[in-house]
Design a protein around this motif. Structure first.
Motif, mmCIF file in Angstrom:
data_model
loop_
_atom_site.group_PDB
_atom_site.id
_atom_site.type_symbol
_atom_site.label_atom_id
_atom_site.label_comp_id
_atom_site.label_asym_id
_atom_site.label_seq_id
_atom_site.Cartn_x
_atom_site.Cartn_y
_atom_site.Cartn_z
ATOM 1 N N GLY A 33 0.876 -1.362 0.051
ATOM 2 C CA GLY A 33 -0.171 0.166 -0.043
ATOM 3 C C GLY A 33 0.813 1.237 -0.019
ATOM 4 N N ASP A 71 -3.179 -4.714 -5.916
ATOM 5 C CA ASP A 71 -2.467 -4.425 -4.468
ATOM 6 C C ASP A 71 -3.202 -5.700 -3.657
ATOM 7 N N ARG A 76 1.205 -0.129 12.630
ATOM 8 C CA ARG A 76 0.369 0.837 11.447
ATOM 9 C C ARG A 76 -0.686 1.548 11.820
ATOM 10 N N ARG A 114 -6.121 -0.708 12.225
ATOM 11 C CA ARG A 114 -6.976 -1.736 11.739
ATOM 12 C C ARG A 114 -7.260 -3.037 12.474
#
Ligand code: AP5
Ligand code: MG
Ligand code: ZN
Length: 213
Positions: free
Chosen positions: A14, A84, A127, A160
């Motif tokens: 990404g 992706d 992340r 996430r």
């Protein structure tokens, strides 16, 4: 130019896709982002996909193949596209080849980004992503100026649901079992371009553009 970005969870697909979009002017097609967008909208497809994503398992082929088939025929893909996170197993790759051949198209390059598992775990658990514009950050490797706030748009950063240690380890196993065979699949087609995925984001970008020419 039609490209596939292949690599384990956290390899930087990404991150690099966003830079490649700028350089080559072709859209990024992330099946993960499409499924998360469907979930955000609360569609039946999104809700169904969440069950698999939360376990780190693959969403059924019929769902993702349908999404990609439709997406690559949109007008913005006329000059090419960058996949992706798709394909993720051999049957998805075969379905993609069949669709492209019906459209008289083909994949030109498969960029495979290689990173060791210990580093992947650290990248994923740290992340953060902007809820508004989708920009990506990392608490250690690429922190925002102000904690929890997007530098680009002021939006809220979130983690996430599948970036916890337990789900990450399932995702890594699924990659080894189901996605890694694609390295062989695309090597046999002469399309594999292996790139070392460890280093600064700029260094990796240069390595990728070097193999794409
Ligand atoms: P998806 O969203 O595709 O997740 P993934 O493949 O697991 O990959 P990630 O998005 O986690 O990693 P990335 O390589 O994009 O890394 P990033 O650049 O963000 O899929 C999620 C789920 O959806 C799947 O588990 C599955 O359930 C479902 N799904 C999706 N596609 C499917 C399909 N085709 N079939 C079936 N199911 C499907 O980087 C990670 C972090 O590292 C960031 O914080 C970043 O800042 C940092 N970072 C990046 N580069 C560097 C660097 N060079 N040095 C240090 N840190 C770095
Ligand atoms: Mg991603
Ligand atoms: Zn933002």
């Amino acid at each position: 130019m039609n490209i596939i970005l292949l690599g384990p969870p956290g390899a930087g697909k990404g991150t690099q896709a966003k830079r490649l979009v700028e350089k080559y002017g072709i859209p990024q097609i992330s099946t993960g982002d499409m499924l998360r967008a469907a979930l955000k909208e609360g569609t039946p497809l999104g809700l169904e996909a969440k069950k698999y994503m939360d376990q780190g398992a693959l969403v059924p082929d019929s769902v993702v193949i349908g999404l990609v088939k439709e997406r690559i025929q949109k007008p913005d893909c006329a000059k090419g596209f960058m996949l992706d996170g798709f394909p993720r197993n051999v049957s998805q790759a075969e379905a993609l080849d069949a669709t492209l051949s019906e459209l008289s198209q083909k994949i030109d390059h498969v960029v495979c980004m290689e990173v060791a598992n210990e580093e992947l775990l650290e990248r994923l658990t740290g992340r953060r992503t902007c809820r508004s514009c989708g920009a990506g950050y990392h608490v250690r490797f690429d922190p925002p100026k102000k904690e929890g706030v997007c530098d680009q748009c002021g939006g809220e950063l979130y983690q996430r649901d599948d970036d916890n240690e337990a789900t990450v380890s399932s995702r890594l196993k699924v990659y080894d079992d189901q996605t890694k065979p694609l390295i062989d699949y695309y090597s046999k087609q002469g399309k594999l371009r292996a790139v070392d995925g460890v280093g600064s984001m700029d260094e990796i970008f240069s390595r990728i553009t070097a193999v794409l020419g």
